[in-house]
Design a protein around this motif. Sequence first.
Motif, mmCIF file in Angstrom:
data_model
loop_
_atom_site.group_PDB
_atom_site.id
_atom_site.type_symbol
_atom_site.label_atom_id
_atom_site.label_comp_id
_atom_site.label_asym_id
_atom_site.label_seq_id
_atom_site.Cartn_x
_atom_site.Cartn_y
_atom_site.Cartn_z
ATOM 1 N N UNK B 71 -3.379 -5.333 -8.797
ATOM 2 C CA UNK B 71 -2.820 -4.255 -9.612
ATOM 3 C C UNK B 71 -3.637 -3.943 -10.864
ATOM 4 N N UNK B 72 -4.528 -4.853 -11.253
ATOM 5 C CA UNK B 72 -5.278 -4.658 -12.502
ATOM 6 C C UNK B 72 -6.777 -4.680 -12.264
ATOM 7 N N UNK B 102 -14.037 -10.149 -11.281
ATOM 8 C CA UNK B 102 -12.669 -9.705 -10.943
ATOM 9 C C UNK B 102 -12.471 -8.239 -11.315
ATOM 10 N N UNK B 103 -13.482 -7.427 -10.995
ATOM 11 C CA UNK B 103 -13.418 -6.014 -11.385
ATOM 12 C C UNK B 103 -12.214 -5.303 -10.784
ATOM 13 N N UNK B 104 -11.851 -5.694 -9.569
ATOM 14 C CA UNK B 104 -10.719 -5.026 -8.929
ATOM 15 C C UNK B 104 -11.065 -3.596 -8.553
ATOM 16 N N UNK B 105 -10.134 -2.927 -7.883
ATOM 17 C CA UNK B 105 -10.432 -1.553 -7.492
ATOM 18 C C UNK B 105 -9.193 -0.679 -7.591
ATOM 19 N N UNK B 106 -8.050 -1.240 -7.967
ATOM 20 C CA UNK B 106 -6.845 -0.411 -8.016
ATOM 21 C C UNK B 106 -6.072 -0.665 -9.299
ATOM 22 N N UNK B 107 -5.647 0.418 -9.918
ATOM 23 C CA UNK B 107 -4.885 0.293 -11.153
ATOM 24 C C UNK B 107 -3.443 0.710 -10.946
ATOM 25 N N UNK B 108 -2.607 -0.273 -10.588
ATOM 26 C CA UNK B 108 -1.175 -0.021 -10.653
ATOM 27 C C UNK B 108 -0.741 -0.231 -12.095
ATOM 28 N N UNK B 109 -1.300 -1.268 -12.709
ATOM 29 C CA UNK B 109 -1.140 -1.497 -14.145
ATOM 30 C C UNK B 109 -2.426 -1.114 -14.845
#
Lengths: 302, 209
Positions: B71-72, B102-109
């Motif tokens: 999510x972040x 831990x760049x991630x790819x989706x912003x739910x938060x």
Amino acid sequence: MADMPSQFWAGWIVVITVTSFLALVWLIVDIYRDGDLGGEVKDELWDETLREGARPAPVWWFWFILALMAVSVVYVMLYPGLGAYRGALRWSLGGQITERFADYETQFGARRRRILELSFAELAHDEETMRSAWRVFNNHCTSCHGRDAGGQAQQFPDLSDASWQWGGSEVQLSETIRAGRQAAMPAWQASIGEQGVRRLADYVLALAAGDDGSAAQAEGAGLFQQFCTACHGADGSGNPVLGAPALNDAVWLYGGSRADVMRSIAMGRNGVMPTFGGRLDETQIRLVAAWLSAGAKVPDER
Amino acid sequence: MKLVSLHRKIERNSGLLIFGILVVSSIGGLVQVLPIVLGDAHGAPAAGLAVYSPLELEGRDLYIRESCSTCHTQQVRPLLAEVKRYGPYSRAGEFAYDRPFLWGSKRTGPDLARIGGKYNDDWQRMHLLDPRSVVPASIMPAYPWLASRDADQGRTIQARMRALQQLGHPYSDQDIAAAPAALEGRTELEALVAYLQSLGRSMAGEPQP
């Protein structure tokens, strides 16, 4: 290879890119010259008895691929792509965002500078300005102070009342936001004991209720004079320099029940308001401070 | 030489064909990836970047265990709106001690790349144990078990630090020897909060953009 100079890697990229590109061009042109385009279906023998008809690619494919190749040549001439070569347009990601910031400055710079010059009262007067102020507050402060700035969780103070622990002047409010605040209320349990804490709590509650309580809580009053006045003042009116809140009013950060007040006195409290100087610029700080100063009224959403 | 005839030959010999495919498909990697891995500048730690302390490292692994990155994100992109909201855009050197990143790819938060120092520790604890207690409309899940579990229950912190030391993270042998003591008596909650508070600190005070 880790300590190869960066020119080496720039050269490496150029050589591989150019070589493979030229090889592709050569292959495509070769196919064309071979006459292996357009024309009839050929019956080809692939392996032992495996036969399959092969239809040569249409001629327009050849021109299409060649055109795409021409486009890519133009692209690497204009944009960075070939090793250290920066491209004729000198485009860069960093340059692009610098440009965006320059646009932003031209668009809003004058208005933002004006905010720094106007007084809090003048800022509070303009509805649109207060709307922007609330947006800044909503983005950065609501998770702690609540959406209506009314405080929450008996940890984060109500900012919509006129009672300021750290002072409510323009300078003090701005400083609270810019540099943050760290409150240091010592723990008293060890030095004055359970009994003392209880007496002090009663005395403080009496103070808050509006009577100075010295007759009924003579012992509490004595302890208060001895241990508490240095920070909270002789009459309990607090000291904004130390962030010591007024105790002679009914405004409580950590709760005004007897248990809460006893907990505050016995274990101490160390509220931390984070530093926003690095996150907000001076214009934003002034905007929010002015909005708080004007009573933190949440504008109607449009 | 005619390249077409070479091409024909390759097409008819599966060994050669496999070899040819490997050569052609490696070109992208040779150009794009190899210079970054072997050459230099991009991997160098940003000025002011500190290696994770044992407590922060444990928190980082909890962040991975709890899949916070579903999510972040932890990357501020070089766009005006993002820089305005989150702070200076992310630079390669900030992730020198992130393995894996831990760049991630989706912003739910929201993005967390610059979350360190934005909130105090109390808020972070309350928010992880029960997000709704401070953000009434939050849809983030609660993580109440973090408070009751001891950090590093598997006693693996030294092994993890030694692995990172091998990869070039500047942990000294004393650091590694002292690590279990630094985690003694700490909860998972404390570790995760310490990690969150460390995020983005190396860029604090950096002028925008």
